[in-house]
Design a protein around this motif. Structure first.
Motif, mmCIF file in Angstrom:
data_model
loop_
_atom_site.group_PDB
_atom_site.id
_atom_site.type_symbol
_atom_site.label_atom_id
_atom_site.label_comp_id
_atom_site.label_asym_id
_atom_site.label_seq_id
_atom_site.Cartn_x
_atom_site.Cartn_y
_atom_site.Cartn_z
ATOM 1 N N THR A 1 0.839 -1.202 0.000
ATOM 2 C CA THR A 1 0.000 0.000 0.000
ATOM 3 C C THR A 1 0.876 1.256 0.000
ATOM 4 O O THR A 1 0.597 2.226 -0.718
ATOM 5 C CB THR A 1 -0.932 -0.011 1.234
ATOM 6 O OG1 THR A 1 -1.710 -1.203 1.196
ATOM 7 C CG2 THR A 1 -1.855 1.188 1.244
ATOM 8 N N HIS B 1 -13.466 -5.957 2.298
ATOM 9 C CA HIS B 1 -12.547 -5.948 1.150
ATOM 10 C C HIS B 1 -11.343 -6.836 1.506
ATOM 11 O O HIS B 1 -10.609 -6.524 2.434
ATOM 12 C CB HIS B 1 -12.053 -4.534 0.855
ATOM 13 C CG HIS B 1 -13.142 -3.623 0.401
ATOM 14 N ND1 HIS B 1 -13.617 -3.615 -0.886
ATOM 15 C CD2 HIS B 1 -13.866 -2.702 1.081
ATOM 16 C CE1 HIS B 1 -14.579 -2.717 -0.992
ATOM 17 N NE2 HIS B 1 -14.764 -2.158 0.178
ATOM 18 N N GLU C 1 -8.333 -7.152 0.972
ATOM 19 C CA GLU C 1 -7.094 -6.602 0.405
ATOM 20 C C GLU C 1 -5.844 -7.342 0.862
ATOM 21 O O GLU C 1 -4.888 -7.478 0.118
ATOM 22 C CB GLU C 1 -6.996 -5.119 0.758
ATOM 23 C CG GLU C 1 -8.039 -4.282 0.021
ATOM 24 C CD GLU C 1 -7.756 -2.809 0.118
ATOM 25 O OE1 GLU C 1 -7.440 -2.353 1.232
ATOM 26 O OE2 GLU C 1 -7.863 -2.132 -0.909
ATOM 27 N N CYS D 1 -16.443 -5.959 -6.989
ATOM 28 C CA CYS D 1 -15.802 -4.770 -6.391
ATOM 29 C C CYS D 1 -14.717 -4.198 -7.309
ATOM 30 O O CYS D 1 -13.631 -4.781 -7.461
ATOM 31 C CB CYS D 1 -15.212 -5.123 -5.027
ATOM 32 S SG CYS D 1 -14.395 -3.726 -4.226
ATOM 33 N N ALA E 1 -12.986 -1.475 -6.822
ATOM 34 C CA ALA E 1 -11.837 -0.961 -6.054
ATOM 35 C C ALA E 1 -10.826 -2.077 -5.808
ATOM 36 O O ALA E 1 -9.611 -1.869 -5.954
ATOM 37 C CB ALA E 1 -12.334 -0.385 -4.730
ATOM 38 N N CYS E 2 -11.310 -3.256 -5.460
ATOM 39 C CA CYS E 2 -10.380 -4.365 -5.196
ATOM 40 C C CYS E 2 -9.756 -4.869 -6.501
ATOM 41 O O CYS E 2 -8.592 -5.306 -6.488
ATOM 42 C CB CYS E 2 -11.094 -5.500 -4.455
ATOM 43 S SG CYS E 2 -11.273 -5.136 -2.689
ATOM 44 N N ARG E 3 -10.501 -4.789 -7.584
ATOM 45 C CA ARG E 3 -9.892 -5.172 -8.886
ATOM 46 C C ARG E 3 -8.764 -4.197 -9.225
ATOM 47 O O ARG E 3 -7.697 -4.601 -9.697
ATOM 48 C CB ARG E 3 -10.952 -5.189 -9.996
ATOM 49 C CG ARG E 3 -11.850 -6.401 -9.991
ATOM 50 C CD ARG E 3 -12.540 -6.592 -11.349
ATOM 51 N NE ARG E 3 -13.339 -5.440 -11.756
ATOM 52 C CZ ARG E 3 -14.599 -5.201 -11.367
ATOM 53 N NH1 ARG E 3 -15.209 -6.057 -10.550
ATOM 54 N NH2 ARG E 3 -15.261 -4.134 -11.777
ATOM 55 N N ALA E 4 -8.984 -2.933 -8.937
ATOM 56 C CA ALA E 4 -7.931 -1.926 -9.194
ATOM 57 C C ALA E 4 -6.721 -2.198 -8.306
ATOM 58 O O ALA E 4 -5.561 -2.105 -8.754
ATOM 59 C CB ALA E 4 -8.487 -0.522 -8.941
ATOM 60 N N SER E 5 -6.983 -2.547 -7.042
ATOM 61 C CA SER E 5 -5.869 -2.858 -6.125
ATOM 62 C C SER E 5 -5.107 -4.080 -6.621
ATOM 63 O O SER E 5 -3.868 -4.105 -6.587
ATOM 64 C CB SER E 5 -6.396 -3.135 -4.717
ATOM 65 O OG SER E 5 -6.862 -1.963 -4.120
#
Lengths: 189, 170
Positions: free
Chosen positions: A180, B5, B7, B33, B35-39
């Motif tokens: 992160t 999420h 992550e 999700c 956002a999680c695909r982007a992460s």
């Protein structure tokens, strides 16, 4: 057929110096590379990785075979390196002036592998990765060790947990926090 | 268990380290999700970039390196002489100091209203003689030689007040 690491370690425990020399030959590059990736000093990496072999020689009898030899030995190296970083060596950093130099006199930045000779986007990416590696150097020790063991040494999370003497869930937390932080640098945020 | 999420599981997901049921849960979450695909995409690119661009350690002379390891192993293990020799000395010193302090005693603050209380010896005669017997060293100190004087230290210190009290009472 080549003897396994585990068999060699048992022979070292029995005082077999030839087996020890074989283990040194097998692991010296990896031991040095891991140490260097954590301490970023050629001199210290050499000293710490050699000390790891000395520990291996003297404590081979304590290897019970519950983990792979490579994991057990990696734990010795990483512990030495983390202890070394904890001790700080403030005077060393002071003398080095923050731009540590290797035996060849090259700075950390200069020792980055040369980017492929190619387009501007490749250069931009190399520049970004340079910043990411600078951020890696600033990570807390255990996050940094977990990340390097996974990315550079390709160790699975379960083995990193053994090396760092913590749970897999904790390793995941270390890795997630490290990524992160690095993601913010990578994406220029 | 992960929060909504997942992550923390994404890197293990990328490395195909998750157990089938956990992988299925992450799969289901990723499908829903963004956002999680982007992460996941960002972490994949980051890890690939790190692996490709890892700075190379300057290689030492491996023959010399191995010779140094052999030499270090051949050296005797560092003895712990400081724990074996100095620790008993330090312990004896601490014990001696403790006994000296015990012999000297910690002066008690004078009471506000002195009365004709009996003088309390700082050190019982049997204790002082036991100390003196066990530590011949103490005999070298002139103050300690006259331990009997210390027995009346309270009385000596409070002498003026005791006199005043006695005068009032008288």
């Amino acid at each position: 057929m080549e003897p396994t690491d585990e068999a060699l370690c048992r022979r070292v425990a029995a005082g077999d110096k030839t087996a020890f020399a074989l283990l040194v030959a097998r692991y010296q590059e990896r031991a040095y590379r891991i140490a260097w990736s954590i301490v970023h000093s050629a001199e210290d990496a050499r000293d710490l990785s050699q000390e790891a072999f000395v520990r291996l020689y003297r404590t081979a009898g304590s290897f019970r075979g519950q983990a792979r030899f490579s994991t057990w030995f990696c734990r010795i190296i990483v512990n030495l390196c983390l202890d070394h970083r904890r001790r700080g060596r403030w005077w060393h950093r002071l003398v080095a002036g923050g731009a540590e130099r290797g035996e060849d006199g090259a700075s950390l930045v200069e020792r980055q592998p040369a980017p492929p000779v190619d387009p501007l986007d490749v250069l931009a990416r190399a520049q970004r990765m340079k910043q990411v590696w600078e951020a890696v150097a600033e990570l807390p020790s255990r996050q940094r060790a977990a990340l390097l063991l996974q990315v550079q040494e390709d160790l699975p999370t379960s083995e990193i947990a053994v090396v760092l003497n913590c749970s897999e869930a904790t390793v995941r937390v270390h890795l997630h926090r490290a990524l992160t932080t690095l993601r913010r640098v990578f994406e220029g945020r | 268990m992960d929060a909504p999420h997942p992550e923390r599981a994404l890197l293990a997901y990328l490395r195909n380290e998750l157990a089938p049921d956990e992988r299925a849960r992450v799969d289901a979450h990723l499908a829903a999700c963004a956002a999680c695909r982007a992460s996941l995409d960002a972490f994949a690119a980051l890890v690939a970039g790190l692996a490709e661009s890892a700075p190379a350690a300057p290689a030492p002379d491996w023959v010399r390196y191995a010779a140094e390891v052999r030499a270090r192993v051949a050296r005797p293990a560092p003895s712990r002489w400081w724990t074996e020799r100095l620790a008993p000395l330090a312990l004896a010193g601490a014990l001696g100091a403790g006994l000296v302090l015990l012999a000297l005693g910690v002066p008690t603050p004078p009471t506000a209203v002195p009365t004709a209380r009996p003088a309390r010896p700082l050190l019982a005669a049997d204790t002082s003689s036991a100390v003196a017997a066990r530590l011949g060293l103490l005999e070298q100190y002139p103050v300690i030689e006259r331990l009997d004087l210390l027995e009346n230290l309270d009385l000596i210190r409070d002498l003026d007040r005791v006199s005043t009290g006695d005068a009032r009472q008288g």
